[in-house]
Motif scaffolding. Structure first.
Motif, PDB file in Angstrom:
ATOM      1  N   ARG A  56       0.893  -1.168   0.000  1.00 59.00           N
ATOM      2  CA  ARG A  56       0.000   0.000   0.000  1.00 59.00           C
ATOM      3  C   ARG A  56       0.921   1.204   0.000  1.00 59.00           C
ATOM      4  NH1 ARG A  56      -3.263   2.990  -1.255  1.00 59.00           N
ATOM      5  NH2 ARG A  56      -5.081   3.715  -0.110  1.00 59.00           N
ATOM      6  N   GLY A  57       0.909   1.985  -1.103  1.00 63.17           N
ATOM      7  CA  GLY A  57       1.891   3.052  -1.234  1.00 63.17           C
ATOM      8  C   GLY A  57       3.271   2.429  -1.145  1.00 63.17           C
ATOM      9  N   LYS A  58       4.089   2.935  -0.238  1.00 60.65           N
ATOM     10  CA  LYS A  58       5.427   2.361  -0.077  1.00 60.65           C
ATOM     11  C   LYS A  58       5.516   1.472   1.168  1.00 60.65           C
ATOM     12  CE  LYS A  58       7.399   6.412  -2.251  1.00 60.65           C
ATOM     13  NZ  LYS A  58       8.304   7.539  -2.010  1.00 60.65           N
ATOM     14  N   TYR A  59       4.375   1.044   1.668  1.00 60.24           N
ATOM     15  CA  TYR A  59       4.362   0.118   2.804  1.00 60.24           C
ATOM     16  C   TYR A  59       4.178  -1.310   2.310  1.00 60.24           C
ATOM     17  CZ  TYR A  59       3.688   4.244   5.712  1.00 60.24           C
ATOM     18  OH  TYR A  59       3.847   5.463   6.333  1.00 60.24           O
ATOM     19  N   GLN A  67      -4.848 -13.146  12.402  1.00 63.58           N
ATOM     20  CA  GLN A  67      -5.589 -11.876  12.328  1.00 63.58           C
ATOM     21  C   GLN A  67      -4.718 -10.659  12.648  1.00 63.58           C
ATOM     22  OE1 GLN A  67      -7.430 -14.611  14.118  1.00 63.58           O
ATOM     23  NE2 GLN A  67      -7.889 -14.997  11.962  1.00 63.58           N
ATOM     24  N   GLN A  68      -3.415 -10.830  12.533  1.00 62.93           N
ATOM     25  CA  GLN A  68      -2.514  -9.692  12.722  1.00 62.93           C
ATOM     26  C   GLN A  68      -1.756  -9.445  11.422  1.00 62.93           C
ATOM     27  OE1 GLN A  68      -1.975  -7.839  15.725  1.00 62.93           O
ATOM     28  NE2 GLN A  68      -3.809  -8.914  16.425  1.00 62.93           N
ATOM     29  N   THR A  69      -1.368  -8.189  11.219  1.00 61.25           N
ATOM     30  CA  THR A  69      -0.604  -7.830  10.026  1.00 61.25           C
ATOM     31  C   THR A  69       0.656  -7.083  10.446  1.00 61.25           C
ATOM     32  OG1 THR A  69      -2.557  -7.759   8.598  1.00 61.25           O
ATOM     33  CG2 THR A  69      -0.673  -6.445   7.890  1.00 61.25           C
ATOM     34  N   ILE A  70       1.779  -7.461   9.848  1.00 59.72           N
ATOM     35  CA  ILE A  70       3.033  -6.737  10.107  1.00 59.72           C
ATOM     36  C   ILE A  70       3.182  -5.688   9.008  1.00 59.72           C
ATOM     37  CG2 ILE A  70       5.493  -6.947  10.648  1.00 59.72           C
ATOM     38  CD1 ILE A  70       5.162  -9.984  10.570  1.00 59.72           C
ATOM     39  N   LEU A  71       3.534  -4.470   9.408  1.00 60.27           N
ATOM     40  CA  LEU A  71       3.732  -3.384   8.448  1.00 60.27           C
ATOM     41  C   LEU A  71       5.225  -3.029   8.408  1.00 60.27           C
ATOM     42  CD1 LEU A  71       1.745  -0.113   8.075  1.00 60.27           C
ATOM     43  CD2 LEU A  71       4.104   0.034   8.854  1.00 60.27           C
ATOM     44  N   PHE A  72       5.769  -2.945   7.204  1.00 61.89           N
ATOM     45  CA  PHE A  72       7.165  -2.529   7.034  1.00 61.89           C
ATOM     46  C   PHE A  72       7.216  -1.285   6.156  1.00 61.89           C
ATOM     47  CE2 PHE A  72       7.544  -7.126   7.637  1.00 61.89           C
ATOM     48  CZ  PHE A  72       8.628  -7.242   8.493  1.00 61.89           C
ATOM     49  N   HIS A  73       8.086  -0.349   6.509  1.00 65.99           N
ATOM     50  CA  HIS A  73       8.420   0.742   5.593  1.00 65.99           C
ATOM     51  C   HIS A  73       9.930   0.762   5.472  1.00 65.99           C
ATOM     52  CE1 HIS A  73       8.854   4.756   3.862  1.00 65.99           C
ATOM     53  NE2 HIS A  73       7.594   4.634   3.481  1.00 65.99           N
ATOM     54  N   THR A 128      -3.253   3.359  11.128  1.00 64.94           N
ATOM     55  CA  THR A 128      -3.524   4.808  11.072  1.00 64.94           C
ATOM     56  C   THR A 128      -2.762   5.489   9.928  1.00 64.94           C
ATOM     57  OG1 THR A 128      -1.868   4.984  12.809  1.00 64.94           O
ATOM     58  CG2 THR A 128      -4.150   5.284  13.471  1.00 64.94           C
ATOM     59  N   LEU A 129      -1.583   4.967   9.596  1.00 61.12           N
ATOM     60  CA  LEU A 129      -0.808   5.592   8.516  1.00 61.12           C
ATOM     61  C   LEU A 129      -1.422   5.344   7.142  1.00 61.12           C
ATOM     62  CD1 LEU A 129       2.765   4.681   9.731  1.00 61.12           C
ATOM     63  CD2 LEU A 129       1.865   6.998   9.420  1.00 61.12           C
ATOM     64  N   LEU A 130      -2.293   4.340   7.051  1.00 63.56           N
ATOM     65  CA  LEU A 130      -2.839   3.974   5.738  1.00 63.56           C
ATOM     66  C   LEU A 130      -4.216   4.590   5.482  1.00 63.56           C
ATOM     67  CD1 LEU A 130      -1.951   0.146   5.799  1.00 63.56           C
ATOM     68  CD2 LEU A 130      -0.522   2.053   5.061  1.00 63.56           C
ATOM     69  N   ILE A 131      -4.849   5.092   6.551  1.00 61.60           N
ATOM     70  CA  ILE A 131      -6.247   5.520   6.440  1.00 61.60           C
ATOM     71  C   ILE A 131      -6.435   6.669   5.448  1.00 61.60           C
ATOM     72  CG2 ILE A 131      -8.144   6.647   7.705  1.00 61.60           C
ATOM     73  CD1 ILE A 131      -7.304   4.961  10.144  1.00 61.60           C
ATOM     74  N   HIS A 132      -5.564   7.661   5.503  1.00 64.72           N
ATOM     75  CA  HIS A 132      -5.791   8.855   4.677  1.00 64.72           C
ATOM     76  C   HIS A 132      -5.043   8.843   3.352  1.00 64.72           C
ATOM     77  CE1 HIS A 132      -8.152  10.519   7.862  1.00 64.72           C
ATOM     78  NE2 HIS A 132      -7.169  10.297   8.720  1.00 64.72           N
ATOM     79  N   MET A 133      -4.539   7.687   2.992  1.00 64.05           N
ATOM     80  CA  MET A 133      -3.795   7.597   1.728  1.00 64.05           C
ATOM     81  C   MET A 133      -4.717   7.685   0.525  1.00 64.05           C
ATOM     82  SD  MET A 133      -1.150   4.567   1.822  1.00 64.05           S
ATOM     83  CE  MET A 133       0.482   4.848   2.382  1.00 64.05           C
ATOM     84  N   GLY A 134      -4.252   8.363  -0.500  1.00 62.36           N
ATOM     85  CA  GLY A 134      -4.993   8.395  -1.756  1.00 62.36           C
ATOM     86  C   GLY A 134      -4.967   7.033  -2.425  1.00 62.36           C
ATOM     87  N   HIS A 170      -2.051  12.164  -0.223  1.00 58.03           N
ATOM     88  CA  HIS A 170      -3.489  12.073   0.065  1.00 58.03           C
ATOM     89  C   HIS A 170      -4.299  12.040  -1.229  1.00 58.03           C
ATOM     90  CE1 HIS A 170      -2.627  12.784   4.233  1.00 58.03           C
ATOM     91  NE2 HIS A 170      -1.993  13.896   3.937  1.00 58.03           N
ATOM     92  N   ILE A 171      -3.698  12.508  -2.315  1.00 58.81           N
ATOM     93  CA  ILE A 171      -4.425  12.569  -3.591  1.00 58.81           C
ATOM     94  C   ILE A 171      -4.174  11.317  -4.418  1.00 58.81           C
ATOM     95  CG2 ILE A 171      -4.566  13.846  -5.783  1.00 58.81           C
ATOM     96  CD1 ILE A 171      -4.517  16.362  -4.129  1.00 58.81           C
TER      97      ILE A 171
END
Ligand SMILES: [Zn+2]
Length: 282
Positions: A56-59, A67-73, A128-134, A170-171
């Protein structure tokens, strides 16, 4: 900085090598990157199976069967490498995090500048970091049509230049400076154009330009993917021939093929350099 095509390539590499593998060992070699690595990470993910890999984006998101997800950036300098696990092998330089699977694979997270991050969240929620992504710039025809309607709406009252608008996560998410410059050349649109002046056809051309440049970059990465994922790759960008980015003062190659001579220009917009040809881009 790893851009969308590099992150997509790493995601595909992880997916090809680790899908349905079970984590049996987790080692952290430091507690904090851009932010602290969650304290409970080891206890939550050990013995879980990695079932789904997405970007998702650069994540990069690794969904587990608990039911858990690991997020990497990957931050400014991160990479993720998969190779067969060799018992007692020492960690490589700047390796901050290691996962070992029951299937004897070893995933190393390496980040010299430590601007990356590792986090954990419940799969049914959104981080929370993914919620407002375009929306994502890539996708099938249905997605592309939705993206068109979304951009039409977002651009219609915007005075900001199209270049700066396309960098706004965001866009539209995941586009870096180089890819926006090159996509605007393909679309024949000047980076200086006010967003609200773009016609429907021009917006379609921009979407097409973005799609073309990202697809080419991912394809270029695909051919070197083994290196990228398996070796301790020092590669930054894939081996792409940029047409305008970084070419200030050089003749525009598009124009030369039409027996015209035009010099690539550079302008700074919102603190970032834009490169363009004022014959090809209006
Ligand atoms: Zn030109």
């Amino acid at each position: 900085m790893p851009e969308l095509p590099e992150v997509e390539t790493i995601k595909r590499g992880l997916e090809n090598n680790l899908t349905n593998q079970t984590i049996i060992s987790v080692q952290r070699h430091r507690d904090t990157l851009r932010q602290p690595i969650p304290k409970e990470l080891e206890s939550v993910i050990t013995h879980a199976k990695m079932i789904h890999f997405t970007r998702r984006g650069k994540y990069i998101l690794i969904e587990l069967n608990n039911q858990q997800t690991i997020l990497f950036h990957l931050g400014m300098s991160g990479k993720m490498i998969v190779r067969p696990n060799i018992k007692d092998e020492p960690i490589v330089k700047h390796e901050h995090f290691t996962l070992i699977t029951k299937e004897e694979q070893r995933l190393s997270y390496i980040d010299p500048r430590r601007f990356g991050m590792i986090d954990l969240f419940p799969s049914e929620e959104n981080h929370t970091l993914l919620i407002h992504m375009g929306p994502e710039p890539l996708g099938d025809d249905t997605h592309q049509h939705k993206l068109f309607l979304h951009l039409l709406e977002k651009l219609k009252n915007k005075k900001q230049s199209i270049k700066v608008t396309l960098l706004d996560q965001h866009i539209i998410t995941g586009l870096g400076n180089i890819y926006v410059c090159e996509a605007l050349l393909l679309a024949g649109i000047s980076p200086l154009r006010e967003s609200k002046t773009l016609t429907k056809i021009e917006i379609q051309r921009i979407i097409q330009g973005i799609q073309t440049i990202l697809t080419q970059a991912i394809a270029a990465g695909g051919s070197s993917m083994r290196d990228y994922v398996h070796a301790n790759g020092k590669k930054g960008y894939f081996q792409m021939q940029w047409k305008v980015y970084g070419k200030e003062g050089e003749f525009c190659l598009n124009c030369l093929t039409k027996q015209k001579k035009s010099v690539i220009k550079r302008v700074v917009q919102a603190g970032r350099s834009s490169f363009y040809c004022d014959i090809c881009q209006k």
